[in-house]
Design an enzyme around this catalytic site. Structure first.
Site, mmCIF file in Angstrom:
data_model
loop_
_atom_site.group_PDB
_atom_site.id
_atom_site.type_symbol
_atom_site.label_atom_id
_atom_site.label_comp_id
_atom_site.label_asym_id
_atom_site.label_seq_id
_atom_site.Cartn_x
_atom_site.Cartn_y
_atom_site.Cartn_z
ATOM 1 N N HIS A 149 -8.243 -2.719 -15.476
ATOM 2 C CA HIS A 149 -8.113 -3.346 -16.635
ATOM 3 C C HIS A 149 -9.466 -3.260 -17.545
ATOM 4 O O HIS A 149 -9.485 -3.068 -18.646
ATOM 5 C CB HIS A 149 -7.731 -5.053 -16.373
ATOM 6 C CG HIS A 149 -6.549 -5.028 -15.979
ATOM 7 N ND1 HIS A 149 -5.889 -6.360 -15.653
ATOM 8 C CD2 HIS A 149 -5.628 -4.348 -15.356
ATOM 9 C CE1 HIS A 149 -4.662 -6.209 -15.439
ATOM 10 N NE2 HIS A 149 -4.476 -4.857 -14.894
ATOM 11 N N ASP A 168 1.596 0.100 -13.579
ATOM 12 C CA ASP A 168 0.601 -0.740 -13.826
ATOM 13 C C ASP A 168 -0.443 -0.071 -14.704
ATOM 14 O O ASP A 168 0.040 0.999 -15.386
ATOM 15 C CB ASP A 168 -0.051 -1.675 -12.792
ATOM 16 C CG ASP A 168 -0.767 -0.603 -11.725
ATOM 17 O OD1 ASP A 168 -1.099 0.291 -12.046
ATOM 18 O OD2 ASP A 168 -0.839 -1.098 -10.515
HETATM 19 C C1 LHQ Z 1 -4.174 11.376 -2.473
HETATM 20 C C2 LHQ Z 1 -3.712 10.764 -3.584
HETATM 21 C C3 LHQ Z 1 -3.711 9.331 -3.697
HETATM 22 C C4 LHQ Z 1 -4.966 9.464 -2.072
HETATM 23 C C5 LHQ Z 1 -3.225 12.765 -3.481
HETATM 24 N N1 LHQ Z 1 -4.562 8.633 -2.708
HETATM 25 N N2 LHQ Z 1 -5.258 10.768 -1.605
HETATM 26 C C6 LHQ Z 1 -3.082 0.019 -8.163
HETATM 27 C C7 LHQ Z 1 -3.878 -0.847 -7.632
HETATM 28 C C8 LHQ Z 1 -3.485 -0.913 -5.981
HETATM 29 C C9 LHQ Z 1 -2.898 -0.272 -5.235
HETATM 30 C C10 LHQ Z 1 -2.066 0.520 -5.578
HETATM 31 O O1 LHQ Z 1 -1.894 0.932 -6.735
HETATM 32 C C11 LHQ Z 1 -2.330 1.129 -7.906
HETATM 33 C C12 LHQ Z 1 -1.758 1.973 -8.964
HETATM 34 C C13 LHQ Z 1 -1.439 3.332 -8.563
HETATM 35 O O2 LHQ Z 1 -1.982 4.116 -8.907
HETATM 36 S S1 LHQ Z 1 0.216 3.269 -7.539
HETATM 37 C C14 LHQ Z 1 0.396 5.155 -7.474
HETATM 38 C C15 LHQ Z 1 -0.621 5.993 -6.591
HETATM 39 N N3 LHQ Z 1 -0.500 7.214 -6.531
HETATM 40 C C16 LHQ Z 1 0.624 7.675 -5.949
HETATM 41 O O3 LHQ Z 1 1.291 7.176 -5.593
HETATM 42 C C17 LHQ Z 1 0.563 9.378 -6.044
HETATM 43 C C18 LHQ Z 1 0.250 9.869 -4.749
HETATM 44 N N4 LHQ Z 1 0.231 11.405 -4.750
HETATM 45 C C19 LHQ Z 1 1.167 12.214 -4.835
HETATM 46 O O4 LHQ Z 1 2.371 11.650 -4.915
HETATM 47 C C20 LHQ Z 1 0.886 13.693 -4.836
HETATM 48 O O5 LHQ Z 1 -0.310 13.843 -4.265
HETATM 49 C C21 LHQ Z 1 1.010 14.343 -6.229
HETATM 50 C C22 LHQ Z 1 2.366 14.294 -6.783
HETATM 51 C C23 LHQ Z 1 0.162 13.473 -7.302
HETATM 52 C C24 LHQ Z 1 0.709 15.634 -6.107
HETATM 53 O O6 LHQ Z 1 1.468 16.359 -5.195
HETATM 54 P P1 LHQ Z 1 0.640 17.733 -4.625
HETATM 55 O O7 LHQ Z 1 0.418 18.700 -5.663
HETATM 56 O O8 LHQ Z 1 1.816 18.335 -3.595
HETATM 57 O O9 LHQ Z 1 -0.633 17.411 -3.976
HETATM 58 P P2 LHQ Z 1 -0.821 16.692 -2.301
HETATM 59 O O10 LHQ Z 1 0.038 15.524 -2.249
HETATM 60 O O11 LHQ Z 1 -0.810 17.779 -1.445
HETATM 61 O O12 LHQ Z 1 -2.200 16.010 -2.335
HETATM 62 C C25 LHQ Z 1 -3.470 16.893 -2.353
HETATM 63 C C26 LHQ Z 1 -4.422 15.959 -1.387
HETATM 64 O O13 LHQ Z 1 -4.854 14.879 -2.211
HETATM 65 C C27 LHQ Z 1 -3.668 15.590 -0.231
HETATM 66 O O14 LHQ Z 1 -4.859 15.602 0.679
HETATM 67 P P3 LHQ Z 1 -4.641 16.522 1.926
HETATM 68 O O15 LHQ Z 1 -6.113 16.029 2.906
HETATM 69 O O16 LHQ Z 1 -3.660 16.488 2.805
HETATM 70 O O17 LHQ Z 1 -5.061 17.890 1.246
HETATM 71 C C28 LHQ Z 1 -3.304 14.087 -0.777
HETATM 72 O O18 LHQ Z 1 -3.283 13.394 0.502
HETATM 73 C C29 LHQ Z 1 -4.477 13.775 -1.587
HETATM 74 N N5 LHQ Z 1 -3.921 12.835 -2.550
HETATM 75 N N6 LHQ Z 1 -3.111 11.730 -4.075
HETATM 76 N N7 LHQ Z 1 -3.623 8.566 -4.669
#
Ligand code: LHQ
Length: 261
Positions: free
Chosen positions: A88, A143
């Site tokens: 925020h 959010d």
């Molecule tokens: C990550 C993340 C990530 C850590 C990719 N964290 N490592 C507010 C307050 C408190 C609590 C909760 O939430 C919130 C607000 C929010 O923002 S909730 C939403 C949080 N974000 C997500 O749910 C998105 C999570 N990420 C994904 O779904 C995918 O990574 C996306 C679609 C963004 C991209 O997919 P790809 O291009 O296939 O990349 P990837 O998934 O392979 O990610 C690359 C690396 O980045 C990977 O790590 P690694 O060591 O395996 O290479 C992921 O673990 C890391 N990463 N997002 N949010």
């Protein structure tokens, strides 16, 4: 400016803030939230800064909250408090900064990363960019201001669908729906944004800042109130060096030399 998770570069009135945790697609941990907020604050304090660019290092813009980081927090972690103390403050710092912020959206903007993108003023996207309201994938509601910004831009039905499906909104669709101002080929993103930012940094910066203030204020005003507020701020703009210079330059048929004051 020495930060751990963001790069802060300055050139001729333009500051470029780069979210710099590329190994997580620039997920926000506490340090990055704090440092990004501070970087915008510094831009507000420094009158020589007349335009700010926000982008991400590597192939992502921002993947939102660092989920590995919140996982470690344990049961007494309050998301509400985390939002209030972190996101925020960052979002309000951006919206209250009376200087244009251009987002150079280089890749995916997900969750809070989407919210931060929406808190910028002008969004220019790479053709590789995309947007995901990822919150429902982890059982959360949107959010970081997304409930406020997104329905205003694309309408509630589209925003609600994106929220509950968490489907990816690709750059071309984001352009068609007005989420971004332009889409450019990936390799042209930073040159396009830097050229645009340099142009804005030569502009009537005081008026640009007051315009941002009055447009945000108008969302919560009646037409009568908005007209009154415009007149009030126009009085300020009309007392500026830039107004005198702008009129003089027009009459002399030359380009104005604005100073942002
Ligand atoms: C990550 C993340 C990530 C850590 C990719 N964290 N490592 C507010 C307050 C408190 C609590 C909760 O939430 C919130 C607000 C929010 O923002 S909730 C939403 C949080 N974000 C997500 O749910 C998105 C999570 N990420 C994904 O779904 C995918 O990574 C996306 C679609 C963004 C991209 O997919 P790809 O291009 O296939 O990349 P990837 O998934 O392979 O990610 C690359 C690396 O980045 C990977 O790590 P690694 O060591 O395996 O290479 C992921 O673990 C890391 N990463 N997002 N949010």
């Amino acid at each position: 400016m020495a930060y751990e998770t963001v790069l802060f570069e300055r050139s001729d009135g333009v500051v470029t803030i780069t979210l710099n945790r590329p190994e997580t697609l620039n997920a926000f941990n506490d340090t990055m939230i704090r440092e990004t907020t501070d970087a915008f604050k510094q831009c507000g304090k420094d009158p020589s800064v007349r335009c700010v660019v926000l982008t991400g290092a590597g192939r992502g813009f921002s993947s939102g909250q660092d989920l590995a980081d919140v996982q470690k927090r344990g049961d007494d972690f309050s998301i509400a408090e985390h939002l209030r103390q972190g996101y925020h403050r960052l979002i309000l710092e951006m919206v209250r900064l009376e200087k244009p912020i251009i987002a150079a959206i280089n890749g995916v903007a997900a969750g809070a990363g989407f919210g931060i993108a929406l808190a910028t003023d002008i969004r220019i996207a790479s053709d590789k960019a995309s947007f995901i309201l990822a919150f429902s994938r982890v059982g959360l509601i949107p959010d970081s201001g997304t409930n406020w910004f997104l329905p205003r831009i694309i309408g509630q039905a589209r925003a609600y669908e994106l929220a509950i499906t968490a489907d990816r909104l690709p750059a071309d669709q984001a352009l068609a729906w007005g989420v971004v101002n332009r889409v450019v080929p990936h390799d042209e993103l930073m040159p396009t944004v830097q050229e645009f930012a340099a142009r804005l940094a030569q502009g009537a910066s005081l008026a640009y800042g007051l315009t941002k203030r009055t447009m945000y204020r108008a969302w919560e005003q009646s037409l009568e109130e908005a007209l009154g507020y415009e007149a009030y701020l126009q009085e300020t703009a009309a007392r500026s060096h830039d107004y005198r210079e702008g009129v003089q330059a027009f009459l002399e048929k030359r380009a104005p030399r604005f100073q942002g004051r």
